[in-house]
Design an enzyme around this catalytic site. Structure first.
Site, PDB file in Angstrom:
ATOM      1  N   GLU A   1     -24.566  11.121  11.898  1.00 10.91           N
ATOM      2  CA  GLU A   1     -23.881  11.258  13.183  1.00 10.91           C
ATOM      3  C   GLU A   1     -22.428  10.831  13.135  1.00 10.91           C
ATOM      4  OE1 GLU A   1     -28.225  11.158  13.969  1.00 10.91           O
ATOM      5  OE2 GLU A   1     -26.870   9.840  12.825  1.00 10.91           O
TER       6      GLU A   1
ATOM      7  N   LEU B   1      -6.496  -3.542  -5.206  1.00 13.05           N
ATOM      8  CA  LEU B   1      -6.524  -4.670  -4.275  1.00 13.05           C
ATOM      9  C   LEU B   1      -6.847  -4.233  -2.853  1.00 13.05           C
ATOM     10  CD1 LEU B   1      -3.365  -6.569  -5.551  1.00 13.05           C
ATOM     11  CD2 LEU B   1      -5.761  -7.181  -5.961  1.00 13.05           C
TER      12      LEU B   1
ATOM     13  N   ASP C   1     -42.024   9.935  23.004  1.00  8.69           N
ATOM     14  CA  ASP C   1     -41.238   9.941  21.767  1.00  8.69           C
ATOM     15  C   ASP C   1     -40.914   8.524  21.307  1.00  8.69           C
ATOM     16  OD1 ASP C   1     -41.300  12.619  21.493  1.00  8.69           O
ATOM     17  OD2 ASP C   1     -39.239  13.003  22.103  1.00  8.69           O
TER      18      ASP C   1
ATOM     19  N   ASP D   1      -8.908   2.840  -1.962  1.00  8.45           N
ATOM     20  CA  ASP D   1     -10.130   2.533  -2.696  1.00  8.45           C
ATOM     21  C   ASP D   1     -11.040   1.608  -1.903  1.00  8.45           C
ATOM     22  OD1 ASP D   1      -8.265   0.501  -2.943  1.00  8.45           O
ATOM     23  OD2 ASP D   1      -8.463   0.275  -5.106  1.00  8.45           O
TER      24      ASP D   1
ATOM     25  N   ASN E   1      -5.699   1.310  -6.145  1.00  6.30           N
ATOM     26  CA  ASN E   1      -4.660   0.327  -6.481  1.00  6.30           C
ATOM     27  C   ASN E   1      -5.224  -1.077  -6.730  1.00  6.30           C
ATOM     28  OD1 ASN E   1      -5.096  -0.843  -3.938  1.00  6.30           O
ATOM     29  ND2 ASN E   1      -3.346   0.185  -3.000  1.00  6.30           N
TER      30      ASN E   1
ATOM     31  N   SER F   1     -34.868  20.015  18.765  1.00  6.76           N
ATOM     32  CA  SER F   1     -35.165  19.077  19.854  1.00  6.76           C
ATOM     33  C   SER F   1     -34.144  19.170  20.977  1.00  6.76           C
ATOM     34  CB  SER F   1     -35.206  17.641  19.326  1.00  6.76           C
ATOM     35  OG  SER F   1     -36.265  17.455  18.422  1.00  6.76           O
TER      36      SER F   1
ATOM     37  N   HIS G   1      -0.834  -8.165   1.064  1.00  8.93           N
ATOM     38  CA  HIS G   1      -1.256  -7.117   1.989  1.00  8.93           C
ATOM     39  C   HIS G   1      -0.720  -7.414   3.391  1.00  8.93           C
ATOM     40  CE1 HIS G   1      -3.960  -3.849   3.332  1.00  8.93           C
ATOM     41  NE2 HIS G   1      -3.993  -4.538   4.466  1.00  8.93           N
TER      42      HIS G   1
ATOM     43  N   SER H   1      -8.791   2.900  11.510  1.00  8.59           N
ATOM     44  CA  SER H   1     -10.154   2.413  11.338  1.00  8.59           C
ATOM     45  C   SER H   1     -10.688   3.130  10.109  1.00  8.59           C
ATOM     46  CB  SER H   1     -11.004   2.724  12.572  1.00  8.59           C
ATOM     47  OG  SER H   1     -12.289   2.173  12.427  1.00  8.59           O
TER      48      SER H   1
ATOM     49  N   SER I   1       0.831  -1.207   0.000  1.00  6.95           N
ATOM     50  CA  SER I   1       0.000   0.000   0.000  1.00  6.95           C
ATOM     51  C   SER I   1       0.863   1.254   0.000  1.00  6.95           C
ATOM     52  CB  SER I   1      -0.928   0.006   1.219  1.00  6.95           C
ATOM     53  OG  SER I   1      -1.833  -1.077   1.172  1.00  6.95           O
TER      54      SER I   1
END
EC number: 2.2.1.1
Length: 626
Positions: free
Chosen positions: A370, A188, A428, A156, A186, A349, A262, A125, A41
C-alpha cells in the site's frame, strides 16, 4: 542516443567536472548563508547531478514542467541545495536567490516541494522518491507512450526503508526500462555510518536480485557515469540501477568521508579558503546546454468531466456503496480516457475489478504494497497526466499515512477509496475494519473527505472527486443499503442533505453510510411514538456543512445526536462539535464505536457497539428527558 553520449570527448568531460565543482561551491555558499544544510550530501552527489542535468537528461530549460521533459526526483530531499545549484547553472535561479536557502518566504526550502516549477513531488521523508518515480515511468511507458525518461537519485541510508524495495519490485514487474535509480553510496548516514557502509557490491546484488539491470561505478568519475547512463538507455524491458560509490563531503579537506558533518555547513572562517581550493580545480568557464526532449506526449484533458448519464438506480434498490464505487469508476472511465485505477490486490473485494474488466489498459495492480501504491498514484498524477484512483481496504491506508502526508505537501491530485469501513464489515474480522480512517484523512491539509450513504451519492462522489483539486478520500461500506436518493438528486462538496424533516422536529440526528440508514429506521420508529426527528446526511465530512447542521440544531432545540461507524476520536461527532463550538445552547451527544471490536454479523456488531437503531432511539429519548 549518439555514440558520444556513451563516451564524451575530453572537453565535455572537463566541463562536466567543472560543473560538478561549481555545484559544490553553490552548495557551500547557500548552506553558509543559511547557517545549516546537508552540504556533505550535496558534495557526494555533485558529479551525478552534473552528468544528469548537463549531459544525460533531455528537457526544456525555460519550461521545467513541460510534459515531454525527462523527470528528476531527488528522493534524498535533504540534499536540496545541490538541486537548487543545478538550476542556478541551468539559469532558472539566480545566485543571489540561492543565498535565501531556508529563509522565510523563500521557495528554496530545506527539502524541495512543488512550490518550485522544477519539482514534481515533495521529498524529504526518505524512501518515497522511487515509488513516485515508478508512477511517472509507468505513465510514460504505458499511458503516454512517450520518450521521456525518469531518474531518481537516492541515498544509501534510505535503502533501509521497506518502501524502497516495494518500488523495486513494482518497477521490475512492469519492465520500466525508462526508469533509472541512482544509489549515492557515500557510506555515512545522519548519525553514523550506513549499515552497509561502502559495500557497493551488496547494493548491486540486491538490485539484481529484484530483476534490475545494475551498474557499479565510481560516482565521482564523470566518464563512468556518462557510460552507465548511456548503457541504461539501451536496455529494454528492465529498469536500471546505478550504484555510485562516493564520499560524503567530497572535495572538502578534513570533512570528506568524516563523521558528524551531516546537516552542517562548513565553518564560515574556512568557507572562503575551501571555495578558492575548489575554484582552483576548475579549468573552464563553459556551460553545457541540455538536450531538447522528443515532443511526443499526447495532448490530454482531465478537467470538467461530466456524467455521461444519470445514475441508473431506483429508490429502494439495495447495493453496497463499495460495489457502486467499482461500477461508477467503470462509467467514469468511459467519460475520460485518462482515468486510471490502482489496487493493492483487493480488486475482487473493492470491486475495482469492474473497471479492470472494462478498461484493462488503465488498471494498475500494485499488489500487497500500500505504501508504494500511494506513491505510484502520486507519480502517475504529476504534471496533470492522469486522474488517479487508488483503492484498498481503508484500514490498510494507515500504513501509507506518511505517503499521504507527503502527497498533501506535494499538492497532489489523487483520489483514495477506502472500503470495509467500521464494524459493519462484520464477519471479515477486526483486522479488516477501518475505524481510524476519518481521523486520518481529516487531518490531511486540503483533503476532501466524502462519506456517501447510497449508490446515487457514491456515484456523485466519484465524479466530484475526479473534478476536485487536491487529495480526496471516499469512504465506502460493505453492507448492502437501500438507495434513498433519486437519479436526479444533485450533490455538491460541503453541502449536506436533510433527508428527513418536519415542522415539529425535536432532535437532529446526523449519520453517514450505514448509520444514516440506522438513523432513518430510528426516525420511523420514533414517529410511531409521536416523536419527530430531523435526519441529516453530511455527504462530505470535510468540508462539513456547518450552516445546515447549525440551522437544524437551532430548529430542534439545540439537540444533536451524531452516530458513526468509527471511533469517537477524529470522527463525525468531533467534526460536528467543532462546527457548533461557537454556538450557544447546542448540545451534541455522540454515538461511536469504543474499544476493540470483534468478529460478528453486521447487525450484531452495530448493536454491540451502540450505533444501531435501538441505541439511536434510546439516545433521542434520553436527550428529550434532559
Amino acid at each position: 542516443m549518439m555514440a558520444n553520449d556513451a563516451k564524451p570527448d575530453v572537453k565535455t568531460v572537463q566541463v562536466l567536472r567543472d560543473t560538478a565543482n561549481r555545484l559544490r561551491i553553490h552548495s557551500i555558499r547557500a548552506t553558509c548563508a543559511s547557517g545549516s544544510g546537508q552540504l556533505t550530501s550535496c558534495c557526494s552527489a555533485a558529479e551525478v547531478v552534473s552528468v544528469l542535468f548537463f549531459h544525460t537528461m533531455k528537457y526544456k530549460q525555460t519550461d521545467p514542467e513541460h510534459p515531454d521533459n525527462d523527470r528528476f526526483i531527488l528522493s534524498r530531499g535533504h540534499a536540496a541545495p545541490i538541486l537548487y545549484a543545478a538550476w542556478v547553472e541551468v539559469g532558472d535561479i539566480s545566485e543571489s536567490d540561492l543565498l535565501n536557502l531556508r529563509k522565510l518566504h523563500s521557495d528554496l526550502e530545506r527539502h524541495p516541494t512543488p512550490r518550485l516549477p522544477f519539482v514534481d513531488v515533495a521529498t524529504g521523508s526518505l524512501g518515497q522518491g522511487l515509488g513516485t518515480a515508478c508512477g511517472m515511468a509507468y505513465t510514460g511507458k504505458y499511458l503516454d507512450k512517450a520518450s521521456y525518461r525518469v531518474f531518481c537519485l537516492m541515498g544509501d541510508g534510505e535503502s533501509s526503508e521497506g518502501s524502497v524495495w516495494e518500488a523495486f519490485a513494482f518497477a521490475s514487474h512492469y519492465n520500466l526500462d525508462n526508469l533509472v535509480a541512482v544509489f549515492d553510496v557515500n557510506r555515512l548516514g545522519q548519525s553514523g555510518p550506513a549499515p552497509l557502509e561502502h559495500g557497493a557490491d551488496i547494493y548491486q546484488n540486491c538490485c539484481e536480485a529484484f530483476g534490475w539491470n545494475t551498474y557499479l561505478v565510481d560516482g565521482h568519475d564523470v566518464e563512468a557515469l556518462c557510460q552507465a547512463f548511456w548503457q541504461a538507455s539501451q536496455v529494454k524491458n528492465k529498469p536500471t540501477a546505478i550504484v555510485a560509490k562516493t564520499f560524503k563531503g567530497r572535495g572538502i579537506p578534513n570533512i570528506e568521508d568524516a563523521e558528524n558533518w551531516h546537516g552542517k555547513p562548513v565553518p564560515k572562517e574556512r568557507a572562503d579558503a575551501i571555495v578558492k581550493l575548489i575554484e582552483s580545480q576548475i579549468q573552464t568557464n563553459e556551460n553545457l546546454i541540455p538536450k531538447s526532449p522528443v515532443e511526443d506526449s499526447p495532448q490530454i484533458s482531465i478537467t470538467d468531466i461530466k456524467m455521461t448519464s444519470p445514475p441508473a438506480y431506483k429508490v429502494g434498490d439495495k447495493i453496497a456503496t463499495q460495489k457502486t464505487y467499482g461500477l461508477a469508476l467503470a462509467k467514469l472511465g468511459r467519460a475520460n480516457e485518462r482515468v486510471i485505477v490502482l489496487s493493492g490486490d483487493t480488486m475482487n473485494s473493492t470491486f475495482s475489478e469492474i473497471f479492470r474488466k472494462e478498461h484493462p489498459e488503465r488498471f494498475i495492480e500494485c499488489i500487497i504494497a500500500e505504501q508504494n501504491m500511494v506513491s505510484v498514484a502520486l507519480g502517475c498524477a504529476t504534471r496533470g497526466r492522469t486522474i488517479a484512483f487508488a483503492g484498498a481496504f481503508a484500514a490498510f491506508f494507515t500504513r501509507a499515512f506518511d505517503q499521504l502526508r507527503m502527497g498533501a505537501i506535494s499538492q497532489a491530485n489523487i483520489n483514495l477509496i477506502g472500503s470495509h469501513c467500521g464494524v459493519s464489515t462484520g464477519e471479515d474480522g477486526v483486522s479488516q475494519m477501518a475505524l481510524e480512517d476519518l481521523a486520518m484523512f481529516r487531518s490531511i491539509p486540503n483533503c476532501t473527505v466524502f462519506y456517501p450513504s447510497d449508490a446515487i451519492s457514491t456515484e456523485h462522489a466519484i465524479y466530484l472527486a475526479a473534478n476536485t483539486k487536491g487529495m480526496c478520500f471516499i469512504r465506502t461500506s460493505q453492507p448492502e443499503t437501500a438507495v434513498i436518493y433519486t437519479p436526479q438528486e444533485n450533490f455538491e462538496i460541503g453541502q449536506a442533505k436533510v433527508v428527513r424533516h418536519g415542522v415539529n422536529d425535536k432532535v437532529t440526528v446526523i449519520g453517514a453510510g450505514v448509520t444514516l440508514h440506522e438513523a432513518l429506521e430510528a426516525a420511523d420508529h420514533l414517529s410511531q411514538q409521536g416523536i419527530s426527528v430531523r435526519v441529516i446526511d453530511p455527504f462530505t465530512i470535510k468540508p462539513l456543512d456547518a450552516a445546515t447542521i447549525i440551522s437544524s440544531a437551532k430548529a430542534t432545540g439545540g439537540r444533536v445526536i451524531t452516530v458513526e461507524d468509527h471511533y469517537r476520536e477524529g470522527g463525525i461527532g468531533e467534526a460536528v462539535c467543532a462546527a457548533v463550538s461557537r454556538e450557544p445552547d447546542i448540545l451534541v451527544h455522540q454515538l461511536a464505536v469504543s474499544g476493540v471490536p470483534q468478529r460478528g454479523k453486521t447487525s450484531e456488531l452495530l448493536d454491540m457497539f451502540g450505533i444501531s437503531t435501538r441505541h439511536i432511539i434510546a439516545a433521542v429519548t434520553l436527550t428529550l428527558m434532559k
